[in-house]
Design a protein around this motif. Structure first.
Motif, short mmCIF file in Angstrom:
data_model
loop_
_atom_site.label_atom_id
_atom_site.label_comp_id
_atom_site.label_asym_id
_atom_site.label_seq_id
_atom_site.Cartn_x
_atom_site.Cartn_y
_atom_site.Cartn_z
N UNK A 286 -10.03 -8.80 15.41
CA UNK A 286 -11.33 -9.34 15.03
C UNK A 286 -12.08 -8.29 14.23
N UNK A 287 -12.93 -8.77 13.32
CA UNK A 287 -13.74 -7.79 12.58
C UNK A 287 -14.76 -7.18 13.53
N UNK A 288 -15.19 -5.98 13.18
CA UNK A 288 -16.18 -5.31 14.03
C UNK A 288 -17.52 -6.03 13.86
N UNK A 289 -18.19 -6.19 14.95
CA UNK A 289 -19.46 -6.92 14.96
C UNK A 289 -20.57 -5.93 14.64
N UNK A 290 -21.02 -5.91 13.38
CA UNK A 290 -22.12 -5.01 13.03
C UNK A 290 -21.63 -3.68 12.50
N UNK A 291 -20.82 -3.71 11.45
CA UNK A 291 -20.23 -2.48 10.90
C UNK A 291 -21.30 -1.46 10.55
N UNK A 292 -22.32 -1.91 9.79
CA UNK A 292 -23.30 -0.93 9.30
C UNK A 292 -24.06 -0.30 10.47
N UNK A 293 -24.38 -1.13 11.48
CA UNK A 293 -25.15 -0.57 12.60
C UNK A 293 -24.35 0.50 13.33
N UNK A 294 -23.06 0.22 13.51
CA UNK A 294 -22.27 1.21 14.22
C UNK A 294 -22.15 2.49 13.39
N UNK A 295 -21.91 2.31 12.08
CA UNK A 295 -21.79 3.50 11.23
C UNK A 295 -23.08 4.32 11.26
N UNK A 296 -24.19 3.64 11.06
CA UNK A 296 -25.47 4.36 11.00
C UNK A 296 -25.85 4.94 12.35
N UNK A 297 -25.51 4.25 13.44
CA UNK A 297 -25.89 4.79 14.74
C UNK A 297 -25.13 6.08 15.04
N UNK A 298 -23.91 6.24 14.47
CA UNK A 298 -23.22 7.51 14.64
C UNK A 298 -24.03 8.64 14.03
N UNK A 299 -24.53 8.40 12.82
CA UNK A 299 -25.36 9.42 12.18
C UNK A 299 -26.65 9.62 12.96
N UNK A 300 -27.17 8.53 13.49
CA UNK A 300 -28.40 8.64 14.27
C UNK A 300 -28.22 9.51 15.50
N UNK A 301 -27.11 9.30 16.21
CA UNK A 301 -26.85 10.13 17.38
C UNK A 301 -26.74 11.59 16.97
N UNK A 302 -26.03 11.84 15.88
CA UNK A 302 -25.86 13.23 15.44
C UNK A 302 -27.21 13.86 15.13
#
Lengths: 553, 223, 344
Positions: A286-302
């Motif tokens: 299945x495609x990932x649900x919310x690609x951009x959010x997951x990508x951006x949240x990684x940067x946010x955590x960092x």
């Protein structure tokens, strides 16, 4: 699970073992030790981290055995204090920090970007040598004199202890360089070596996770380097930087130390989150649900993770204002993690989920990350931390994340990518059994520790008041189960290396970019020029030739 | 780096550039990666020194008089001399970079040698200052016996002073080694308009070393 | 309900006014945590069951989250976290702000014991007496490395830092004995650095402290089960004994050879020929005994670990001399006469 796992040999999946791959392209020791191939360097790292995991696990078992009784059990106090120091240092610096970037980041980052190698292959090899040398120095220091300061080596105990702390500190300093080199290499690779068609938002989520991790590695590790040098200098020369009798400030040590060590925990967990994003898509097709959010949240955590370190100093006498600021910021990290959890669960919705060992590890990961993460938020709630600080509650919290989230991610990665890296499949039934043992054993080990913390048992205690006995015994029993699970994994993976069924190019039917290359890949990574027309993790329009999955489930 | 022995001398008087590493598509991409990587590395060095600057500011807040007194007792003469030496050496390094970029390897060689010599001069001057401190017993921590500093916190000033300048001096030595290696390659005429990245990167490192001193000098000697 | 949750979570009894606040917030946070984790697990398992793979080559729809989903995913957790932050921070400010009429007690942590002193009153080692229902402020410091005062039953904790005073306050609610545990790793005997808070009814406490303030030093030791009262006057050897007790020497050096000892026994030690770890033999004279206090790791007796803390700067010259006199007085043929018949 009904019939034993067999492969339906299908022409498109190519179930013949490739004649030439990175594994046999040069078989001398020299060709391995002087390799520039990022995949071989990944295997070198794998050897190193597995030794570290084994050692760290042994030390953990010694600790848990000692804690079976309230009084002395099998070792004496000084040895015990050395044991938890060893366990912490080995696990954190030799295993947790390098494992996923060093092994899976090295192996898959270039392939996922369509590149033939990382930006600086020689520096990549150097980073492995630096890692091995630093680890050897640290271990040697721990053996000859045995630091007993705990891995956090708080001053002034660490600057006045009579144990041999200087080689240990220098070892940590050197290992830090390895971390910086790896992070640097990955950042430059992601910026400069993406193949045409791989735009930033077409990169697999594992790459985003490693990118965020690398930023932290590059920015935070130098501060740890400085701190170890300061402690070593003070210990050797009596400088007095942290000694109040000479005008120094022990709290300054804590600030400097945690400025690195808090982002460090995100170095450990972010790559694991990246793994989960990859594996969950393949397992659920299945495609990932919310690609951009997951990508951006990684940067946010960092980013936010850099400003939260003061929550380790809540009971150090810092002002309520500081405590409040750090607490609020720490909460924000929890929000980014929550976003990811919702998106991962959302990925399962309307998916096509296969019950395999990687899926069990994903389930474990999700549960442990939520529980561990929320106990982190609980700890950040300042008034509660007054009771919990430096008790087993904190120990349970960080083990839930470090073992529950990171090691689940590591095991998921190891199983998911085993066919790609070694060209063979592992035995699914044994893997399921081991995964179950690990998840069960983990719960049995660490849930009692939350309760111990509630009851007030401090950490780093060799002897403890009798009322804590039964919870300690329960925890040790769980640890034995956990250890047993790891042993089983080690055995069947070792066997599968040689005797596992040939995997073929894409036994999972995954749409990750790395599954387009042969298993194991050739030295140049690609047998044909990579073409990137689809987004990462897309399963809605699978072309005919890839529709036949080569792994009968 | 690729061995220079395999590269042939071109008509313009420098060695042909090394072959492009197999995983880069274009030389421009490769250059960009080298430059980016170097700047990232410099970032880590900045963070390394940032910690000691934090320490300086923390202890200065605790012991303002001692820091002022001790600062006045440092040799302004030698400190300023060192600053001028390092600034000049950065100029020669930058000029060497310019020459290497234009393939004038011999000029670059001599300028780099001058930079290295000035680095050595910096270390000698530092040595003189350190020697003076040892004689006066203006030393860190438990070795401190310097009566000129009457306010509390004297030992801590010298901890910061010796640690910061010592760490900096270590970086000067590393920088000198890098410049030496690059100078040797200039002598071998390795650099050309197509290939001068090592000179640029070694130069960037040296500029960072200079920059750290530009911050240390006023904080220690001037305020 | 409170009692049920407290027992379920293995929390100690609530013996201070702060404890109830902490525990209620704890229940709130942990219940939501458990509910959220269970919800994630249930939903994941539910999805697995409903959406298990039915064919090998099954394709799936491309689903992207709506903006509303992401807004909820962010705001719901954030709302909970901020709520907890507000409550927790408010409580933290409360526990960091002692009321002006709080009774002060000075607490000093040192390897590996707790010493308590009232501003006008007695000193004690290991046991702290406080009145119930009156606020008490602890002013905490350390003699050597960082320690941490933790009273689980009160839910309070504060680090003991060398060179600095930190503070925390509490109001105990019921008489009883509550354990103090050191909660910052401080070396070999960190896990035995315990103490006790004895909470007395307010009137009983007032009487007790009046008794104590007649100029006597009370020593109570959690590990031993006897209390003794030692006069501040007396011979140098007697003073040395009190200092040795107060400085914690007797935690590691016994004066009764039938008891175990982390360091060499002091009985018959004076002028004894002693073998060191490096093979040398020395005589334990005044110089050696003094050196052992000021630079303990230079000459370590064979068979012992280099664990002794350094007393340089912590004992004055006369204090060290008094201890040496005390050691000189400990002869196995003279123990009965040694200090007026008192034994350890």
């Amino acid at each position: 699970m009904t019939a034993p796992i067999t492969t339906t040999a299908s022409p498109s999946s190519g179930a013949a073992f490739p004649k030439k791959s990175y594994l046999n392209d040069g078989t001398s020791i020299r060709s391995w030790l002087l390799t520039h191939d990022h995949k071989r360097i990944a295997i070198l790292y794998l050897v190193g981290v597995l030794i570290a995991l084994f050692l760290g696990g042994v030390f953990a078992m010694v600790i848990r055995l000692e804690l079976l009784t309230p009084g002395p059990t099998i070792i004496e106090a000084l040895t015990y204090n050395r044991m938890f120091t060893l366990h912490g240092l080995v696990m954190i610096f030799m295993f947790m920090i390098p494992v996923i970037p060093g092994v899976f980041g090295n192996f898959f980052l270039p392939i996922m970007l369509g590149a033939k190698d990382v930006a600086f292959p020689k520096w990549n090899l150097t980073s492995w040598y630096v890692y091995m040398f630093g680890s050897a120095l640290m271990l040697w220091g721990l053996i000859i004199g045995g630091a007993d300061t705990g891995w956090t080596f708080y001053a002034p105990y660490s600057t006045t202890t009579t144990t041999a702390i200087t080689p240990v500190l220098l070892g940590v300093f050197i290992i830090g360089f390895s971390s910086i080199l790896t992070g640097l290499n990955f950042i430059v690779t992601i910026h400069t070596l993406r193949a045409p068609g791989v735009t930033w938002f077409k990169m697999p989520l594992f790459v985003w996770a490693v990118y965020a991790t690398s930023i932290i590695q590059v920015l935070a590790t130098p501060v740890l380097g400085l701190t170890t040098l300061l402690v070593a200098a003070e210990h050797t020369f009596g400088f007095g930087f942290f000694d109040p009798a000479r005008g120094g400030d022990p709290i300054l040590f804590q600030h400097l130390f945690w400025f690195y060590s808090h982002p460090a925990v995100y170095i450990m967990v972010l790559p694991s989150m990246g793994v989960i994003s990859e594996v969950i898509c393949a397992v659920a097709r299945k495609n990932i649900f919310g690609y951009k959010m997951i990508a951006m949240s990684s940067l946010g955590i960092a980013f936010v993770g850099f400003f939260a370190w003061g929550h380790h100093l809540f009971t150090s006498g810092q002002s309520p204002f500081d405590a409040g600021a750090f607490a609020a910021i720490s909460m924000l990290v929890g929000v980014f993690t929550a976003i990811k959890v919702f998106n991962w669960v959302g990925t399962l919705y309307k998916g096509a989920i296969a019950f395999t060992a990687p899926f069990v590890y994903i389930c474990g990961f999700l549960f442990f990350l939520v529980f561990g993460g929320m106990t982190g938020v609980a700890l950040a709630t300042v008034s509660l931390d007054v009771h919990w600080q430096d008790t087993y509650f904190v120990v349970a919290h960080f083990h839930f994340i470090m073992v529950g989230a990171v090691i689940m991610g590591f095991l998921a990665a190891l199983h998911y990518w085993f066919p790609k890296m070694f060209g063979r499949k592992y035995p699914e039934n044994w893997a399921l059994l081991a995964a179950g043992l690990i998840v069960l054993g983990f719960n049995a080990t660490f849930i009692p520790q939350f309760l111990l913390g509630n009851a007030g048992m401090p950490r780093r205690y060799y002897e403890y008041p009798e009322r804590f006995t039964s919870l300690n015994v329960a925890s040790t029993a769980g640890a034995s189960l956990l250890a047993f699970g790891f042993i089983i994994i080690a055995i069947y993976l070792a066997i599968a290396l040689k005797y596992g069924e040939v995997a073929g190019r894409n036994p999972w039917g995954s749409r990750g970019y790395e599954w387009d290359v042969p298993s194991p890949p050739p030295t140049e990574n690609f047998d044909k020029v990579p073409v990137f027309t689809r987004g990462p993790h897309e399963y809605q329009d699978v072309p005919e030739e890839l529709a036949k999955v080569g792994h009968g489930i | 780096m690729e061995s220079s022995a395999a590269r042939k001398m071109t008509a313009e008087g420098w060695l042909e550039p090394p072959p492009l590493p197999h995983h880069y598509e274009t030389e421009e991409n490769h250059k960009h990666a080298l430059r980016f990587g170097m700047w990232l590395f410099l970032g880590t060095e900045v963070l390394l020194f940032a910690g000691i600057f934090v320490g300086y500011f923390v202890f200065r807040t605790y012991f303002p008089e001692a820091f002022e007194q001790a600062g006045r007792h440092l040799s302004l003469f030698w400190g300023t001399a060192n600053t001028l030496v390092l600034l000049t050496s950065s100029l020669t390094v930058a000029t060497a970079h310019y020459y290497a970029e234009h393939g004038k390897n011999r000029n670059a060689f001599w300028l780099l040698t001058a930079s290295i010599a000035m680095g050595g001069m910096f270390l000698c001057i530092k040595g003189i200052e350190y020697h003076d401190k040892f004689v006066e017993l203006a030393l860190p921590g438990k070795f401190f016996h310097y009566n000129e500093i009457t306010a509390p916190g004297g030992p801590i000033f010298y901890v910061v002073y010796f640690f910061a300048t010592g760490l900096h001096a270590l970086h000067v030595i590393v920088g000198m080694s890098l410049l030496t290696w690059v100078a040797v390659r200039c002598w071998r005429k390795e650099f050309s308009p197509q290939y001068y990245a090592p000179v640029e990167n070694a130069g960037l490192y040296w500029h960072l070393v200079d920059l750290v001193w530009i911050f240390l000098y006023p904080l220690l000697y001037l305020v | 309900m409170n009692e049920f949750m407290r027992r379920l979570l293995f929390l100690p009894e609530q013996a201070s006014t702060f404890a109830k606040d902490v525990d209620y917030l704890h229940y709130f946070v942990i219940s939501v945590t458990m509910a959220a984790s269970a919800a994630v697990a249930v939903v994941a398992i539910g999805f697995f069951w409903k959406y298990r793979r039915r064919q090998e080559n099954q394709a799936t729809p491309f689903i992207a989250p709506t903006a509303m989903f992401e807004v909820l995913a962010i705001s719901v957790p954030l709302a909970f976290f901020l709520l907890w932050f507000v409550i927790g921070f408010r409580d933290f400010v409360k526990v960091s702000s002692p009321p002006p009429d709080a009774m002060d007690v000075y607490v000093q942590g040192k390897q590996w014991m707790w010493k308590f002193a009232y501003p006008d009153g007695p000193n004690s080692v290991g046991v702290l007496h406080v009145p119930a229902n009156r606020p008490v402020r602890l002013l905490v410091t350390s003699r050597d490395v960082i320690h941490s005062v933790f009273v689980p039953a009160f839910r309070i904790k504060i680090d003991a830092l060398p060179g600095r005073y930190t503070e925390i306050w509490f109001t105990a609610t019921k008489p009883g004995r509550y354990q103090i545990l050191c909660t910052e790793y401080c070396g070999a005997q960190h896990s035995k650095m315990w103490g006790e808070v004895v909470v007395m009814a307010p009137e009983a406490f007032d009487e007790w402290i009046k008794e104590q303030q007649r100029g006597l030093v009370t020593r109570a030791d959690v590990l031993a089960d006897e209390t003794g009262q030692v006069s501040l006057q007396g011979s140098l050897a007697q003073m040395g004994k009190q200092i040795a007790v107060a400085q914690g020497c007797l935690r590691c050096h016994n004066v009764d050879t039938s008891l175990p000892s982390t360091g060499p026994s002091w009985v018959d030690l004076y002028q004894q020929t002693t073998k060191l770890t490096d093979g040398r033999e020395i005589i334990a004279d005044e110089a050696y005994l003094t050196e052992s206090m000021m630079e303990p790791t230079v000459k370590v007796v064979a068979g012992y670990q280099p664990l002794m803390p350094n007393y340089q700067g912590k004992l004055t010259g006369p204090e060290a001399a008094a201890i040496v006199e005390y050691i000189k007085s400990l002869r196995s043929d003279r123990t009965a006469q040694a200090i007026g018949g008192e034994e350890q």
